[in-house]
Design a protein around this motif. Structure first.
Motif, short mmCIF file in Angstrom:
data_model
loop_
_atom_site.label_atom_id
_atom_site.label_comp_id
_atom_site.label_asym_id
_atom_site.label_seq_id
_atom_site.Cartn_x
_atom_site.Cartn_y
_atom_site.Cartn_z
N GLN A 8 14.38 -42.96 -60.41
CA GLN A 8 13.30 -41.93 -60.03
C GLN A 8 12.17 -42.61 -59.31
O GLN A 8 11.83 -43.75 -59.64
N ALA A 9 11.38 -41.77 -58.73
CA ALA A 9 10.31 -42.31 -57.87
C ALA A 9 9.39 -41.22 -57.69
O ALA A 9 9.59 -40.28 -57.71
N ASP A 10 8.05 -41.69 -57.69
CA ASP A 10 7.00 -40.41 -57.29
C ASP A 10 6.55 -40.84 -55.88
O ASP A 10 6.26 -42.02 -55.48
N ILE A 11 6.13 -39.58 -55.21
CA ILE A 11 5.50 -39.93 -53.90
C ILE A 11 4.21 -40.18 -54.04
O ILE A 11 3.23 -39.59 -54.75
N GLU A 12 3.81 -41.35 -53.54
CA GLU A 12 2.36 -41.98 -53.67
C GLU A 12 1.98 -42.57 -52.42
O GLU A 12 2.91 -43.30 -51.70
N CYS A 13 0.74 -42.21 -51.87
CA CYS A 13 0.31 -42.76 -50.62
C CYS A 13 -1.04 -43.39 -50.80
O CYS A 13 -2.22 -42.96 -50.50
N THR A 14 -1.12 -44.60 -51.72
CA THR A 14 -2.29 -45.23 -52.10
C THR A 14 -2.62 -46.39 -51.02
O THR A 14 -3.56 -47.20 -51.18
N ASN A 15 -1.63 -46.85 -50.21
CA ASN A 15 -1.87 -48.22 -49.25
C ASN A 15 -1.39 -47.53 -47.86
O ASN A 15 -0.84 -46.89 -47.68
N CYS A 16 -2.31 -48.36 -47.00
CA CYS A 16 -2.11 -48.11 -45.43
C CYS A 16 -1.03 -48.68 -44.86
O CYS A 16 -0.53 -48.30 -43.78
N CYS A 17 -0.31 -49.69 -45.49
CA CYS A 17 0.60 -50.16 -45.23
C CYS A 17 1.83 -50.80 -46.39
O CYS A 17 1.29 -50.90 -47.47
N SER A 18 3.17 -50.83 -46.09
CA SER A 18 4.15 -51.39 -47.09
C SER A 18 5.04 -52.04 -46.08
O SER A 18 5.52 -51.71 -45.30
N SER A 19 5.67 -53.15 -47.22
CA SER A 19 6.88 -53.93 -46.48
C SER A 19 8.07 -53.69 -47.07
O SER A 19 8.13 -53.31 -48.57
N GLU A 20 9.14 -53.64 -46.51
CA GLU A 20 10.45 -53.37 -47.05
C GLU A 20 11.23 -54.55 -46.54
O GLU A 20 11.38 -54.74 -45.53
N GLN A 21 12.22 -54.87 -47.75
CA GLN A 21 12.77 -56.18 -47.46
C GLN A 21 14.42 -55.64 -46.87
O GLN A 21 14.84 -54.57 -47.68
N LEU A 22 14.70 -55.88 -45.57
CA LEU A 22 15.95 -55.34 -45.24
C LEU A 22 17.03 -56.64 -45.45
O LEU A 22 17.23 -57.28 -44.96
N ASP A 23 17.84 -56.25 -46.41
CA ASP A 23 19.12 -57.21 -46.91
C ASP A 23 20.12 -57.13 -46.34
O ASP A 23 20.28 -56.16 -45.17
N GLU A 24 20.95 -57.77 -46.68
CA GLU A 24 22.49 -57.68 -46.00
C GLU A 24 23.23 -56.28 -46.08
O GLU A 24 23.81 -56.09 -45.27
N HIS A 25 22.62 -55.35 -47.02
CA HIS A 25 23.25 -54.28 -47.07
C HIS A 25 22.58 -53.10 -46.15
O HIS A 25 23.24 -52.09 -46.07
N ASN A 26 21.53 -53.67 -45.51
CA ASN A 26 20.89 -52.67 -44.72
C ASN A 26 19.96 -53.48 -43.85
O ASN A 26 18.76 -53.63 -43.43
N PRO A 27 20.62 -54.20 -42.98
CA PRO A 27 20.17 -55.27 -41.96
C PRO A 27 19.57 -54.46 -40.86
O PRO A 27 19.60 -53.41 -40.29
#
Length: 203
Positions: A8-27
């Motif tokens: 579960q997660a909540d929609i939050e827009c509190t930062n102007c940028c976010s980083s996402e790690q693209l691992d071997e499952h989603n390269p």
């Protein structure tokens, strides 16, 4: 390993940028070495629009194929607070209200789409499922199926006029895409300079 994040997660827009790690499952596909590589993807928002469209990441690449995530994502129908970028820290939060939602049922290879839409004149919600239409608001069970969310900034009215570029008049000139992009760049640069001046005067 299980590729799915928390349930579960909540929609939050509190930062102007976010980083996402693209691992071997989603390269990420590197155009230089022409191979899939692990990488870090960062999205930055400099100016929020009057109408905000949010795509939830329901499909990921895993073990050579695509799978669907059915995680429950709680999103508000009204009062989505968005914090402006750090350079605009003296600005108040922006608030958005949901006016439409697209849901997806099924998996990555086959599925079914439905939609919710709020009438801008009456404020009534309707659910669209093929030829069936019912007066209904988004339900809690839709938190696991919502795919695309459409938000409108509070205080911004709907324009019910059809844009000239979509009219059938043959005399209407075609929009100059290059000029539109240039105008947008100038507008962003002008806003940036204004914010720098305002920030400097406050300090």
């Amino acid at each position: 390993p299980n590729p799915q994040p928390s349930s579960q997660a909540d929609i939050e827009c509190t930062n102007c940028c976010s980083s996402e790690q693209l691992d071997e499952h989603n390269p990420w596909y590197c155009p230089i070495c022409q191979k899939n590589q692990c990488a870090t993807k960062t999205l930055s928002v400099w100016r929020y629009p009057d109408f905000l469209i949010i795509y939830l990441k329901r499909f990921i690449y895993h073990d050579g194929g695509s799978i669907k995530l059915d995680n429950k994502v709680t999103f508000p129908l009204t009062g989505l607070a968005v914090t402006p970028p750090a350079i605009l820290h003296h600005r108040n939060n922006l608030t958005y209200n949901l006016y439409a939602c697209v849901c997806h049922y099924g998996g990555s290879s086959a599925g079914h789409y439905t939609a919710y839409s709020k009438n801008p004149r009456t404020g009534d919600w309707h659910h669209f499922n093929d030829e069936n239409v019912a007066k209904q608001r988004p339900q809690e069970e839709d938190f696991s199926n919502a795919y695309i969310l459409f938000y409108q900034k509070q205080g911004v009215p709907f324009d019910f006029n059809i844009p000239k570029m979509f009219t059938s008049s043959e005399t209407s000139p075609k929009p100059n895409i290059d000029q539109l992009i240039l105008d947008l760049d100038h507008s962003v640069e002008r806003d940036w300079q204004q914010e720098k001046l305002a920030h400097g005067s406050e300090s």
